[in-house]
Design an enzyme around this catalytic site. Structure first.
Site, PDB file in Angstrom:
ATOM      1  N   THR A  44       6.635   0.623  -7.514  1.00  0.00           N
ATOM      2  CA  THR A  44       6.404   2.183  -7.878  1.00  0.00           C
ATOM      3  C   THR A  44       7.197   3.199  -7.001  1.00  0.00           C
ATOM      4  OG1 THR A  44       4.183   1.374  -9.132  1.00  0.00           O
ATOM      5  CG2 THR A  44       4.764   3.525  -9.007  1.00  0.00           C
ATOM      6  N   ALA A  56      11.016   3.149  -7.033  1.00  0.00           N
ATOM      7  CA  ALA A  56      11.600   3.629  -8.408  1.00  0.00           C
ATOM      8  C   ALA A  56      12.234   4.790  -8.244  1.00  0.00           C
ATOM      9  CB  ALA A  56      10.666   3.499  -9.815  1.00  0.00           C
ATOM     10  N   GLN A  57      13.285   5.044  -8.675  1.00  0.00           N
ATOM     11  CA  GLN A  57      14.358   6.086  -8.306  1.00  0.00           C
ATOM     12  C   GLN A  57      14.804   6.771  -9.769  1.00  0.00           C
ATOM     13  OE1 GLN A  57      17.615   4.962  -5.604  1.00  0.00           O
ATOM     14  NE2 GLN A  57      16.071   5.334  -4.000  1.00  0.00           N
ATOM     15  N   ASP A 103       3.043 -13.054  -5.809  1.00  0.00           N
ATOM     16  CA  ASP A 103       1.687 -13.325  -5.231  1.00  0.00           C
ATOM     17  C   ASP A 103       0.588 -13.517  -6.582  1.00  0.00           C
ATOM     18  OD1 ASP A 103       2.398 -12.850  -2.856  1.00  0.00           O
ATOM     19  OD2 ASP A 103       0.983 -11.652  -2.007  1.00  0.00           O
ATOM     20  N   ARG A 144      20.682  -4.341 -20.247  1.00  0.00           N
ATOM     21  CA  ARG A 144      20.968  -4.994 -19.023  1.00  0.00           C
ATOM     22  C   ARG A 144      21.448  -6.455 -19.161  1.00  0.00           C
ATOM     23  NH1 ARG A 144      15.976  -2.265 -15.747  1.00  0.00           N
ATOM     24  NH2 ARG A 144      17.039  -0.251 -15.811  1.00  0.00           N
ATOM     25  N   GLU A 158       3.575  -4.827 -13.907  1.00  0.00           N
ATOM     26  CA  GLU A 158       4.574  -5.885 -13.820  1.00  0.00           C
ATOM     27  C   GLU A 158       4.028  -7.302 -13.883  1.00  0.00           C
ATOM     28  OE1 GLU A 158       7.897  -4.927 -11.693  1.00  0.00           O
ATOM     29  OE2 GLU A 158       8.976  -6.870 -11.998  1.00  0.00           O
TER      30      GLU A 158
HETATM   31  C1  LIG Z   1      13.763  -0.584  -6.692  1.00  0.00           C
HETATM   32  C2  LIG Z   1      13.222  -0.297  -7.874  1.00  0.00           C
HETATM   33  C3  LIG Z   1      13.263   0.519  -8.954  1.00  0.00           C
HETATM   34  C4  LIG Z   1      12.701   0.829 -10.325  1.00  0.00           C
HETATM   35  N1  LIG Z   1      12.978   1.798 -10.975  1.00  0.00           N
HETATM   36  C5  LIG Z   1      12.412   1.754 -12.078  1.00  0.00           C
HETATM   37  C6  LIG Z   1      12.587   3.004 -13.147  1.00  0.00           C
HETATM   38  O1  LIG Z   1      13.320   4.047 -12.630  1.00  0.00           O
HETATM   39  N2  LIG Z   1      12.050   2.980 -14.014  1.00  0.00           N
HETATM   40  C7  LIG Z   1      10.967   1.971 -14.646  1.00  0.00           C
HETATM   41  O2  LIG Z   1      10.363   2.237 -15.555  1.00  0.00           O
HETATM   42  N3  LIG Z   1      10.810   1.100 -13.871  1.00  0.00           N
HETATM   43  C8  LIG Z   1      11.631   0.767 -12.429  1.00  0.00           C
HETATM   44  N4  LIG Z   1      11.329  -0.304 -11.779  1.00  0.00           N
HETATM   45  C9  LIG Z   1      10.500  -1.092 -12.175  1.00  0.00           C
HETATM   46  C10 LIG Z   1       8.948  -0.725 -11.847  1.00  0.00           C
HETATM   47  O3  LIG Z   1       9.152   0.164 -10.678  1.00  0.00           O
HETATM   48  C11 LIG Z   1       7.839  -1.600 -11.701  1.00  0.00           C
HETATM   49  O4  LIG Z   1       7.791  -2.629 -12.447  1.00  0.00           O
HETATM   50  C12 LIG Z   1       6.520  -1.153 -11.562  1.00  0.00           C
HETATM   51  O5  LIG Z   1       6.341   0.024 -10.855  1.00  0.00           O
HETATM   52  C13 LIG Z   1       5.592  -1.766 -11.015  1.00  0.00           C
HETATM   53  O6  LIG Z   1       4.107  -1.249 -11.137  1.00  0.00           O
HETATM   54  P1  LIG Z   1       2.981  -2.190 -10.549  1.00  0.00           P
HETATM   55  O7  LIG Z   1       1.792  -1.173 -10.217  1.00  0.00           O
HETATM   56  O8  LIG Z   1       2.782  -3.235 -11.455  1.00  0.00           O
HETATM   57  O9  LIG Z   1       3.333  -2.967  -9.383  1.00  0.00           O
HETATM   58  P2  LIG Z   1       3.807  -2.602  -7.910  1.00  0.00           P
HETATM   59  O10 LIG Z   1       4.254  -0.906  -7.769  1.00  0.00           O
HETATM   60  O11 LIG Z   1       4.914  -3.307  -7.409  1.00  0.00           O
HETATM   61  O12 LIG Z   1       2.424  -2.470  -6.936  1.00  0.00           O
HETATM   62  C14 LIG Z   1       1.922  -3.726  -6.636  1.00  0.00           C
HETATM   63  C15 LIG Z   1       1.317  -3.777  -5.473  1.00  0.00           C
HETATM   64  O13 LIG Z   1       0.305  -4.800  -5.301  1.00  0.00           O
HETATM   65  C16 LIG Z   1       0.349  -5.412  -3.741  1.00  0.00           C
HETATM   66  N5  LIG Z   1       0.104  -6.673  -3.651  1.00  0.00           N
HETATM   67  C17 LIG Z   1       1.060  -7.657  -4.086  1.00  0.00           C
HETATM   68  N6  LIG Z   1       0.448  -8.800  -3.754  1.00  0.00           N
HETATM   69  C18 LIG Z   1      -0.661  -8.675  -3.179  1.00  0.00           C
HETATM   70  C19 LIG Z   1      -1.750  -9.314  -2.298  1.00  0.00           C
HETATM   71  N7  LIG Z   1      -1.484 -10.604  -2.441  1.00  0.00           N
HETATM   72  N8  LIG Z   1      -2.941  -8.836  -1.916  1.00  0.00           N
HETATM   73  C20 LIG Z   1      -2.922  -7.459  -1.959  1.00  0.00           C
HETATM   74  N9  LIG Z   1      -1.970  -6.500  -2.448  1.00  0.00           N
HETATM   75  C21 LIG Z   1      -0.774  -7.188  -3.111  1.00  0.00           C
HETATM   76  C22 LIG Z   1       2.059  -4.854  -3.316  1.00  0.00           C
HETATM   77  O14 LIG Z   1       1.725  -4.683  -1.824  1.00  0.00           O
HETATM   78  C23 LIG Z   1       2.198  -3.582  -4.194  1.00  0.00           C
HETATM   79  O15 LIG Z   1       1.693  -2.558  -3.251  1.00  0.00           O
HETATM   80  C24 LIG Z   1      11.913  -0.322 -10.664  1.00  0.00           C
HETATM   81  C25 LIG Z   1      11.656  -1.312  -9.579  1.00  0.00           C
HETATM   82  C26 LIG Z   1      12.400  -1.406  -8.491  1.00  0.00           C
HETATM   83  C27 LIG Z   1      11.939  -2.583  -7.523  1.00  0.00           C
END
Ligand SMILES: Cc1cc2nc3c(=O)[nH]c(=O)nc-3n(C[C@H](O)[C@H](O)[C@H](O)COP(=O)(O)OP(=O)(O)OC[C@H]3O[C@@H](n4cnc5c(N)ncnc54)[C@H](O)[C@@H]3O)c2cc1C
Ligand code: FES
Lengths: 567, 117
Positions: free
Chosen positions: A49, A52-53, A218, A291, A379
């Protein structure tokens, strides 16, 4: 030996503090429950999160008239017939409210002079629908905003540097988790009435990726070992124009996307010729190709010997006036200059890079998995995006599903209360305590080997032979990794963290390779060279579970409904 | 042709601990970051070396701050150089291990949660 385990208890445990986890925590806390929000890294900084740029997709209808059903139609079309329409519908319908809520919390969406929120048209969307925060600051702004809300919520306790290694299951239901405190090595056992898994993606499995160190699947491994089902694991999204060369530091490798949809930008092969047309995906002056198709075209050019020197394609903005570059990207142009990149005089090299995972934990419309009291969000959840995700849908998914999971988890605890605390015993806890005392294996190098295997054999192009070989190599790596972590628990043992990472990555990798081997067709992000073309008979999803230590695949028929819109 | 080498001289103890220094030689390629070099060390030479980082490229996690040649900087944005580079943990934070110091906000630590009940 005295039990030195630290015990904590809460109503709702949220694992992972990205967009999904923080949204879930806020939603559960608003219901008056105690929430424990834990992350293996710093709160709000560890995952995708904050990185994401680009943009967030939602049918706000401020840039141009829009309706969430248009957004849904685009999402389903991009998903190549495999979207879970219920989840995709929720994402699109509830997206605008999530965007407006962030707006009311001052996230700072870019606006027109008349106050309307600006939206860009990202590939695969039928109209401008993707909101953003300038300049390339969407993720950091979303993360900071949620973090501030979380900090103000006295019901939420945050603990960073807490690595969750297993979920706790009692009588078949989720009742907490165990793990260790990274800063000092103490074991931790958490009792909870409900658990929300919000651990993000798994693209660290690949050599070239846009992942953080904490995105190695994980949550997928936690879910499997707890008895939950995964789905759509074969669909790993490669972002077609990931930065390849020259080496760029301090900027995310996927930053070129907004450049392209704001300014165009020409994708060229070694002969300095545009080639997307050759693959039946004409771009014209605009940037519209999804994509999966763009990834395919670039890699085929490289295979045909028409790649750029570093093994990708050229991306050129040389035809764009300096003033337009400046206006669209301001300070980013200076950051590029510091990296020796002058877009006026040179193209950059780009290539597909592992970026997002469509698959993950199977959850129902309340985001509950098949393990009672275990919810999932963000995700790590499968379904909304089918075989290929639309640009901008991932953050919306994290926000919307996070909130839903938090609400449902809260409702469950309000009804059932918190069960007895789990015992911090059993084989999973033993692993935590164990240690070889030496560093005979180097898990960091085994991770690098696994990334090579995944990239070379389970990447954007796959074959049956290659996948079978990948499974053999994964089994070898598993044997090399051993049953127990190296060294002993202590302050910041990165080598032990690597070992636990490897343990999760190997299981996630195996699930991907098995699902990819079984799917004998090409669809979206899953391209089989030995099975080219989409097979309507394969308009079915694959589930995967862990039974007696072995992964088992099953087919999940698509519910009737709208005919698959496949391209 | 000789490959250029970057030599990382890593101070692994905190300022109060007994001195503990490791030297690692890393093949140098222009444009790489100090973090690239450290990750090379961990995968190829010495997996026991601990440092802290999450995002690797985006410069968004802000976890990789260390002393580089005496100046505070991000390992992921400071360029690797084909010469001796001295790396040390931040001097003003409690030392945990090798290059890692305690940088988590106090109210996001385990002990704070335990005190809160
Ligand atoms: C570089 C990049 C750019 C992106 N740009 C976009 C964009 O512009 N627009 C868009 O819609 N999407 C974008 N995406 C995709 C989007 O950012 C992600 O799918 C979304 O932010 C996921 O959110 P989340 O909260 O599910 O996971 P995350 O934000 O990845 O958070 C998961 C958290 O879980 C923690 N965690 C993992 N395993 C463990 C464990 N075993 N114990 C404790 N904590 C743990 C991690 O440390 C992390 O902080 C991008 C992704 C990337 C990598
Ligand atoms: S590794 Fe994230 S800022 Fe350096």
């Amino acid at each position: 030996m005295a039990d030195s385990t630290v015990h904590l208890s809460t109503d709702v445990l949220v694992i992972g503090a990205g967009g999904a986890g923080m949204s879930a925590a806020l939603a559960a806390a608003e219901r008056g429950l105690r929430v424990l929000l834990v992350d293996r890294s710093l709160i709000g900084r560890g995952g995708a999160t904050v990185m994401a740029q680009m943009t967030v997709a939602a049918a706000l209808g401020e840039e141009v008239p829009d309706h969430w059903e248009h957004h849904l139609a685009d999402t389903l079309a991009a998903g190549r017939g495999l979207c879970d329409e219920t989840l995709a519908g929720l994402l699109c319908e509830q997206g605008p409210a999530a965007i407006r809520q962030l707006d009311s919390w001052q996230v700072g969406w870019a606006r027109h002079a008349d106050g309307r929120i600006r939206a860009a048209q990202a590939p695969g969307h039928d109209r401008p629908r993707c909101v953003y925060v300038d300049f390339l600051s969407t993720g950091p702004a979303v993360s900071r905003t949620l973090r501030t809300r979380v900090q103000r919520q006295s019901q939420i306790t945050r603990i960073g540097d807490l690595y969750v290694t297993d979920l706790s299951i009692g009588d078949g239901e989720a009742c907490g988790a165990i793990g260790f405190s990274v800063a000092d090595g103490r074991e931790v056992a958490i009792a909870a009435g409900a658990v929300v898994l919000a651990t993000g993606g798994l693209t660290r499995l690949y050599r070239r990726n846009s992942a953080s160190a904490n995105m190695g699947g994980d949550g997928h491994a936690l879910a499997l070992r707890a008895g939950a089902e995964l789905m759509d694991m074969e669909f790993v999204q490669f972002f077609p124009i990931g930065h390849l060369a020259p080496r760029l530091v301090g900027m995310d490798p996927i930053m070129w996307d907004p450049f392209r949809y704001k300014l165009g930008g020409r994708l060229l092969n070694a002969e300095m010729r545009e080639f997307m047309d050759d693959y039946g995906a004409p771009e014209g002056a605009r940037y519209v190709v999804t994509r999966d198709k763009a990834t395919y075209a670039i890699l085929k050019e490289v295979q045909a010997g028409r790649g750029s020197p570093a093994g990708g394609a050229y991306l050129s903005f040389q035809h764009i006036p300096e003033s337009a570059l400046r206006e669209a990207f301001g300070p980013v142009i200076d950051r590029l200059a510091k990296n020796g990149i002058d877009l006026k005089t040179m193209p950059v090299e780009v290539a597909p890079i592992a970026h997002y995972h469509m698959g993950g934990v199977r959850a129902d419309a309340t985001m509950e998995t098949r393990v009672p009291n275990l919810f999932a969000a963000g995700e790590v959840v499968a379904g909304a995006n089918g075989a290929n995700r639309l640009s901008g849908n991932a953050i919306t998914e994290a926000l919307v599903f996070g909130r839903r999971a938090g609400e449902a988890a809260a409702a469950r605890v309000i009804r059932n209360g918190v069960r007895r605390p789990p015992q911090a015993r059993g084989p999973h806890a033993d692993i935590l305590r164990a240690g070889s005392g030496s560093a005979a294996t180097n898990p960091a190098s085994l991770i690098a080997r696994l990334q090579d295997v995944m990239t070379d054999l389970v990447g954007p192009f796959r074959t049956g032979d290659g996948l079978a070989q990948a499974l053999r190599e994964i089994a070898e790596l598993k044997a090399d990794a051993g049953e127990l972590p190296p060294e002993r628990a202590g302050p910041f043992p990165l080598i032990r963290i690597d070992w636990f990472d490897l343990r999760a990555m190997l299981l996630a990798a195996e699930a991907i390779a098995q699902a990819a081997l079984a799917r004998g067709e090409s669809r979206g992000a899953h391209q089989r060279e030995d099975h080219p073309g989409l097979d309507p008979g394969w308009t079915v999803r694959q589930g995967i579970t862990l039974r007696d230590g072995a992964l088992a695949l099953s087919r999940i028929p698509m519910p009737g409904g709208r005919a698959a819109e496949v391209a | 042709m000789m490959t250029a080498i970057a030599t990382l001289i890593v101070h692994r103890a905190g300022k109060d601990g007994p001195e503990k220094v490791s030297r690692y030689e890393v093949p140098y390629a222009p444009g790489q970051s100090v973090l690239d070099g450290l990750r090379y060390v961990r995968a190829r030479i010495d997996p026991t070396l601990s440092m802290r980082y999450s995002c690797i490229n985006a410069n968004s996690c802000k976890e990789c701050m260390i002393l580089i040649d005496g100046t505070v900087g991000y390992a992921c944005t400071t360029r690797l150089q084909p010469r001796d580079m001295v790396l040390a943990p931040l001097p003003n934070k409690p030392h945990l291990r090798d290059l890692v110091t305690e940088i988590a906000p106090p109210d996001e630590r385990l002990d704070h949660a335990l005190k809160g009940g």
